[in-house]
Design a protein around this motif. Structure first.
Motif, PDB file in Angstrom:
ATOM      1  N   ILE A 162       0.863  -1.198   0.000  1.00 50.86           N
ATOM      2  CA  ILE A 162       0.000   0.000   0.000  1.00 50.86           C
ATOM      3  C   ILE A 162       0.894   1.242   0.000  1.00 50.86           C
ATOM      4  O   ILE A 162       0.634   2.228  -0.677  1.00 50.86           O
ATOM      5  N   GLY A 163       1.974   1.151   0.772  1.00 50.34           N
ATOM      6  CA  GLY A 163       2.932   2.268   0.837  1.00 50.34           C
ATOM      7  C   GLY A 163       3.500   2.604  -0.530  1.00 50.34           C
ATOM      8  O   GLY A 163       3.608   3.774  -0.911  1.00 50.34           O
ATOM      9  N   GLN A 164       3.817   1.580  -1.314  1.00 51.20           N
ATOM     10  CA  GLN A 164       4.413   1.818  -2.638  1.00 51.20           C
ATOM     11  C   GLN A 164       3.390   2.448  -3.586  1.00 51.20           C
ATOM     12  O   GLN A 164       3.703   3.374  -4.322  1.00 51.20           O
ATOM     13  N   HIS A 165       2.140   1.977  -3.533  1.00 55.57           N
ATOM     14  CA  HIS A 165       1.108   2.559  -4.413  1.00 55.57           C
ATOM     15  C   HIS A 165       0.745   3.985  -3.981  1.00 55.57           C
ATOM     16  O   HIS A 165       0.593   4.874  -4.809  1.00 55.57           O
ATOM     17  N   GLY A 166       0.617   4.178  -2.672  1.00 58.84           N
ATOM     18  CA  GLY A 166       0.259   5.520  -2.169  1.00 58.84           C
ATOM     19  C   GLY A 166       1.373   6.525  -2.412  1.00 58.84           C
ATOM     20  O   GLY A 166       1.125   7.727  -2.589  1.00 58.84           O
ATOM     21  N   LEU A 167       2.586   6.018  -2.431  1.00 69.50           N
ATOM     22  CA  LEU A 167       3.746   6.894  -2.681  1.00 69.50           C
ATOM     23  C   LEU A 167       3.600   7.638  -4.003  1.00 69.50           C
ATOM     24  O   LEU A 167       3.955   8.818  -4.107  1.00 69.50           O
ATOM     25  N   GLU A 168       3.056   6.970  -5.009  1.00 68.42           N
ATOM     26  CA  GLU A 168       2.897   7.600  -6.328  1.00 68.42           C
ATOM     27  C   GLU A 168       1.997   8.840  -6.239  1.00 68.42           C
ATOM     28  O   GLU A 168       2.233   9.835  -6.917  1.00 68.42           O
ATOM     29  N   ILE A 169       0.979   8.771  -5.382  1.00 62.16           N
ATOM     30  CA  ILE A 169       0.057   9.919  -5.221  1.00 62.16           C
ATOM     31  C   ILE A 169       0.812  11.095  -4.590  1.00 62.16           C
ATOM     32  O   ILE A 169       0.716  12.238  -5.036  1.00 62.16           O
ATOM     33  N   ILE A 170       1.585  10.786  -3.559  1.00 62.63           N
ATOM     34  CA  ILE A 170       2.333  11.851  -2.865  1.00 62.63           C
ATOM     35  C   ILE A 170       3.403  12.431  -3.789  1.00 62.63           C
ATOM     36  O   ILE A 170       3.618  13.650  -3.836  1.00 62.63           O
ATOM     37  N   LYS A 171       4.048  11.547  -4.556  1.00 56.94           N
ATOM     38  CA  LYS A 171       5.103  11.984  -5.491  1.00 56.94           C
ATOM     39  C   LYS A 171       4.552  13.015  -6.467  1.00 56.94           C
ATOM     40  O   LYS A 171       5.161  14.047  -6.713  1.00 56.94           O
ATOM     41  N   LYS A 172       3.369  12.721  -7.022  1.00 56.82           N
ATOM     42  CA  LYS A 172       2.771  13.625  -8.022  1.00 56.82           C
ATOM     43  C   LYS A 172       2.504  15.000  -7.410  1.00 56.82           C
ATOM     44  O   LYS A 172       2.765  16.030  -8.025  1.00 56.82           O
ATOM     45  N   ILE A 173       1.986  15.001  -6.195  1.00 61.07           N
ATOM     46  CA  ILE A 173       1.685  16.289  -5.537  1.00 61.07           C
ATOM     47  C   ILE A 173       2.990  17.041  -5.255  1.00 61.07           C
ATOM     48  O   ILE A 173       3.088  18.249  -5.474  1.00 61.07           O
ATOM     49  N   ILE A 233     -13.327  -1.097  -7.874  1.00 63.86           N
ATOM     50  CA  ILE A 233     -12.865  -2.128  -6.929  1.00 63.86           C
ATOM     51  C   ILE A 233     -12.708  -3.468  -7.651  1.00 63.86           C
ATOM     52  O   ILE A 233     -11.705  -4.174  -7.477  1.00 63.86           O
ATOM     53  N   LEU A 234     -13.686  -3.791  -8.512  1.00 64.43           N
ATOM     54  CA  LEU A 234     -13.604  -5.074  -9.220  1.00 64.43           C
ATOM     55  C   LEU A 234     -12.480  -5.093 -10.257  1.00 64.43           C
ATOM     56  O   LEU A 234     -12.001  -6.164 -10.633  1.00 64.43           O
ATOM     57  N   SER A 235     -12.036  -3.906 -10.685  1.00 60.62           N
ATOM     58  CA  SER A 235     -10.893  -3.908 -11.613  1.00 60.62           C
ATOM     59  C   SER A 235      -9.628  -4.384 -10.871  1.00 60.62           C
ATOM     60  O   SER A 235      -8.729  -4.967 -11.470  1.00 60.62           O
ATOM     61  N   LEU A 236      -9.571  -4.156  -9.545  1.00 59.74           N
ATOM     62  CA  LEU A 236      -8.431  -4.678  -8.767  1.00 59.74           C
ATOM     63  C   LEU A 236      -8.688  -6.101  -8.273  1.00 59.74           C
ATOM     64  O   LEU A 236      -7.753  -6.858  -8.037  1.00 59.74           O
ATOM     65  N   VAL A 275      -6.709   2.970  -1.995  1.00 59.35           N
ATOM     66  CA  VAL A 275      -5.358   2.436  -2.230  1.00 59.35           C
ATOM     67  C   VAL A 275      -5.247   1.101  -1.506  1.00 59.35           C
ATOM     68  O   VAL A 275      -5.356   1.048  -0.276  1.00 59.35           O
ATOM     69  N   SER A 276      -5.068   0.035  -2.268  1.00 58.88           N
ATOM     70  CA  SER A 276      -4.912  -1.277  -1.625  1.00 58.88           C
ATOM     71  C   SER A 276      -3.575  -1.862  -2.049  1.00 58.88           C
ATOM     72  O   SER A 276      -2.813  -1.229  -2.780  1.00 58.88           O
ATOM     73  N   GLU A 277      -3.326  -3.086  -1.582  1.00 64.04           N
ATOM     74  CA  GLU A 277      -2.031  -3.720  -1.936  1.00 64.04           C
ATOM     75  C   GLU A 277      -1.949  -4.004  -3.438  1.00 64.04           C
ATOM     76  O   GLU A 277      -0.881  -4.250  -3.965  1.00 64.04           O
ATOM     77  N   ARG A 278      -3.103  -3.962  -4.110  1.00 66.21           N
ATOM     78  CA  ARG A 278      -3.083  -4.246  -5.562  1.00 66.21           C
ATOM     79  C   ARG A 278      -2.988  -2.982  -6.408  1.00 66.21           C
ATOM     80  O   ARG A 278      -2.906  -3.057  -7.621  1.00 66.21           O
ATOM     81  N   GLY A 279      -3.104  -1.817  -5.797  1.00 65.53           N
ATOM     82  CA  GLY A 279      -3.011  -0.574  -6.569  1.00 65.53           C
ATOM     83  C   GLY A 279      -4.054   0.435  -6.120  1.00 65.53           C
ATOM     84  O   GLY A 279      -4.667   0.273  -5.059  1.00 65.53           O
TER      85      GLY A 279
END
Ligand code: MRU
Length: 369
Positions: free
Chosen positions: A143-154, A361-364, A348-352
């Motif tokens: 989750i940390g790795q996926h959420g990181l992308e959001i923070i990076k963009k900001i 949700i069903l796409s993940l 943001v889940s472990e899958r993205g």
């Protein structure tokens, strides 16, 4: 995570004595770091009910270890009956977070159809409880790795200036086995050299923000300020919040999210002020059987004494509990509220990361279609 340079999880089996479960006593934080032994299923149930451990992922892992401890005192004849009783006891401790029932059911369905000897079943129970704990930690790391992308963009949009993140309650590593959900991206960003600052809601009435989130952010060296629960709207109006990230205790198929009481108000303020509002969760927090979160998610109501009294530390270092209202005042104490999916920018889940709606949700999780 590290405390004074030593790595800890929030729950583990005692070294050289795998028949004892150890936890960090969260009731003693932030004033004292204390480790407690749990030796029976009743010990684990009490620890969950009285909140020595708390947080969606951690109560799930604790319940799994409770099932393991039950297996240790169960002979061949009584094995499945004992497991059934333990499952009931554990599930009745706290109703809102899905992770608890999910972990108990996973232990029960594996053990109740196991055909081995009691010794083999105990070994399998230990293995499965450990697997649940390991998976929780690994999912939170992801989750940390996926959420990181959001923070990076900001951060890029702000040309490297500090990203201000508001969070409610404690959805850090103390609420899980390790890393956390909402705070995992914050730790990943901090470790990756992105400037982050966290607004920590105190989270009345139990003050998980003040006592736990502030403590764990400080242990990790992340810049933060504690704020009263009702300050968030003001900060958003003045462009002092770039992003809100909270955890969740149960998220329905259509993306409605139950989280600590007060989260809904933050989501309303975020919507009004165009601040992105993300909810971070591992898959064990999804409840694919529920749709309408406001109507269907059971909301725990706790003892009114948690509202009427407050606990803190005196100048002399003594922990004290004091009443903050007239003696005859009655109080109500709902532990959680539900934020409708329409107020959530993304999950943001472990899958993205996905949109907070059934399709997203069903796409993940296509296997849940
Ligand atoms: O009552 P608690 O402290 O067990 O609350 C649960 C939570 O930790 C929060 O609601 C949190 O934000 C959810 S993420 C574990």
């Amino acid at each position: 995570m590290n405390i004074k340079g030593r790595h800890y999880r929030t729950i583990w089996l005692k070294e050289n004595n795998p028949e004892t479960v150890q936890i960090i006593n969260q009731l003693a934080l932030p004033f004292k770091f204390e480790i407690l032994d749990l030796r029976t299923c009743e010990d684990t149930a009490n620890a969950i009910r009285d909140m020595y451990v708390r947080g969606a992922g951690l109560i799930g892992a604790t319940a799994a270890y409770g099932m393991y401890l039950t297996s240790l005192v169960s002979g061949d004849e009584s094995f499945n009956d004992n497991l059934k009783c333990a499952a009931l006891l554990l599930k009745n401790t706290r109703p809102t977070a899905s992770n608890l029932a999910w972990a108990v059911d996973r232990m029960y369905s594996m053990l109740s159809c196991h055909t081995g000897t009691p010794a083999q079943k105990r070994e399998a129970a230990r293995f499965e409880a450990r697997a649940i704990a390991d998976e929780d930690a690994d999912f939170c790391r992801r989750i940390g790795q996926h959420g990181l992308e959001i923070i990076k963009k900001i951060s890029q949009k702000k040309q490297g200036r500090e990203v201000n993140i508001l969070t409610h309650c404690n959805a850090g590593w103390l609420a899980f086995v390790d890393y956390g959900s909402a705070l995992s991206p914050v730790y990943a960003a901090h470790d990756g050299g992105i400037k982050v600052h966290v607004w920590v809601d105190e989270t009345r009435p139990r003050n998980q923000g003040a006592s736990l989130t502030a403590w764990e952010l400080a242990q990790h060296g992340v810049s933060h300020d504690l704020i009263p629960d009702n300050a968030g709207g003001h900060l958003m109006q003045h462009e002092m919040v770039d992003l809100v990230i909270t955890g969740a205790d149960r998220v329905t198929r259509q993306g409605d999210a139950a989280n600590k009481i007060g989260t809904y108000l933050k989501a309303l303020a975020a919507k009004e002020n165009n601040v992105p509002f993300y909810v971070a969760l591992p898959s064990s927090t999804f409840d694919f059987k529920m749709k309408d979160g406001v109507k269907e998610i059971p909301i725990e109501e706790r003892d009114s004494s948690e509202v009427r009294y407050i606990t803190g530390i005196t100048k002399e270092g003594k922990t004290e509990t004091v009443r903050i209202c007239p003696e005859a005042t009655s109080a109500r104490n709902w532990g959680f509220d539900v934020t409708p999916a329409k107020l959530i920018t993304g999950l943001v889940s472990e899958r993205g990361t996905c949109e907070a709606c059934e399709k997203g949700i069903l796409s993940l999780y296509p296997e849940k279609d």
